[in-house]
Design an enzyme around this catalytic site. Structure first.
Site, PDB file in Angstrom:
ATOM      1  N   GLU A 165      39.452  38.915  44.610  1.00 20.31           N
ATOM      2  CA  GLU A 165      39.553  38.110  43.390  1.00 20.31           C
ATOM      3  C   GLU A 165      40.420  38.803  42.331  1.00 20.31           C
ATOM      4  O   GLU A 165      41.305  38.170  41.751  1.00 20.31           O
ATOM      5  CB  GLU A 165      38.158  37.819  42.851  1.00 20.31           C
ATOM      6  CG  GLU A 165      37.356  36.918  43.783  1.00 20.31           C
ATOM      7  CD  GLU A 165      36.427  35.991  43.058  1.00 20.31           C
ATOM      8  OE1 GLU A 165      36.823  34.827  42.813  1.00 20.31           O
ATOM      9  OE2 GLU A 165      35.306  36.416  42.731  1.00 20.31           O
ATOM     10  N   GLU A 214      31.737  35.554  49.582  1.00 19.58           N
ATOM     11  CA  GLU A 214      30.625  35.063  48.767  1.00 19.58           C
ATOM     12  C   GLU A 214      29.798  33.981  49.455  1.00 19.58           C
ATOM     13  O   GLU A 214      28.562  33.990  49.394  1.00 19.58           O
ATOM     14  CB  GLU A 214      31.161  34.547  47.422  1.00 19.58           C
ATOM     15  CG  GLU A 214      31.533  35.646  46.439  1.00 19.58           C
ATOM     16  CD  GLU A 214      32.888  36.277  46.710  1.00 19.58           C
ATOM     17  OE1 GLU A 214      33.290  37.170  45.953  1.00 19.58           O
ATOM     18  OE2 GLU A 214      33.559  35.865  47.680  1.00 19.58           O
TER      19      GLU A 214
END
Length: 266
Positions: free
Chosen positions: A120, A140
């Site tokens: 990210e 995730e």
């Protein structure tokens, strides 16, 4: 130049190097790391002598994402970093380049795992180099979580949507060569060579006119979601003033005199 116990800062010429320094935890984000990162971005923004930033990790690892125990404050001897984060509830998003875009070019030098929050923050960098054994991925969903670092918005704008959705929805790991093939990173180098290659690119950037570099970066990002007509108008607003600077005159003069230019940010 600041830094914290989990972020080392180093100056090499006109390049600021920020090194994530928690290898025993695969450089997972901690309050000390987030504070150190944010302070590093601010230092680069505020120091006109810094023309580029390299973001890398210690111990042959880039970043394995968020450390939930550390963020909760478990085992921290110093509450200073947690107090900083409480005082600025947006600090962690700024540190992760979700709510802050440095005005100087940021080059990622990746070795080893660069997953979850590592992938990210990678999307907030401008140029990306990786060792051939590096791995990427947004894990995730495998943990029933959501990648809140910006990936559902940014990834589909940086790589083809079908690849973005596969990465987001499968949570599988990607090799450096696959990440290069889909456009997530730009260079794959032998293991251990990412920092050196990133510094080579930084030197090429540093040799250019700093006002021009910053205007180009701003124009690219600010026009990304505009129509072509609006984007071209935006480009003029950023680019035309550059031609009136002393640096622009110096660039032309140096070319005519066959010598390296000496730019003064003027």
């Amino acid at each position: 130049m600041g830094g914290t116990e989990h972020v080392l800062t180093e100056r090499v010429g006109a390049t600021l190097i920020l090194t994530l320094n928690r290898p025993e935890a695969k450089n997972a984000f901690s309050p000390a790391m987030l504070v150190g990162l944010y302070d590093g971005w601010l230092a680069a923004d505020d120091d006109d002598g810094i023309r580029s930033v390299v973001l890398t990790g210690a111990g042959g690892v880039f970043c394995a994402g968020m450390d939930l125990k550390a963020l909760a404050g478990d085992g921290m001897a110093d509450d200073t970093h947690r107090d900083r984060m409480k005082a600025d509830p947006d600090l962690h998003w700024k540190a992760l380049l979700r709510h802050h875009r440095p005005r100087k070019p940021v080059i990622a030098a990746v070795e080893g795992p660069c997953v979850a929050g590592g992938t990210e923050i990678l999307q907030g960098t401008d140029i990306r180099v990786a060792g051939e054994s590096a791995t990427f991925g947004l894990f995730e969903v495998r943990r029933g979580l959501f990648p809140l670092g910006g990936s559902t918005v940014r990834l589909q704008r940086q790589i083809p949507r079908t690849h973005a959705l596969e990465m987001l929805l499968t949570g599988r790991p990607y090799s450096a060569h696959e990440a290069e093939r889909i456009g997530l990173i730009g260079h794959v180098v032998p293991d251990g060579g990412a920092r050196a290659r990133a510094l080579e690119i930084a030197e090429q950037i540093n040799a250019c006119g700093p006002l021009a570099i910053e205007a180009v970066k701003a124009s690219v990002y600010e026009s990304a979601e505009l129509t072509e007509t609006d984007g071209l108008a935006h480009e003029l607003a950023h680019g035309w003033p550059v031609f009136g600077t002393d640096d622009a005159k110096e660039g032309a003069k140096a070319f005519a005199e066959k010598r390296p230019p000496v730019y003064r940010r003027a």
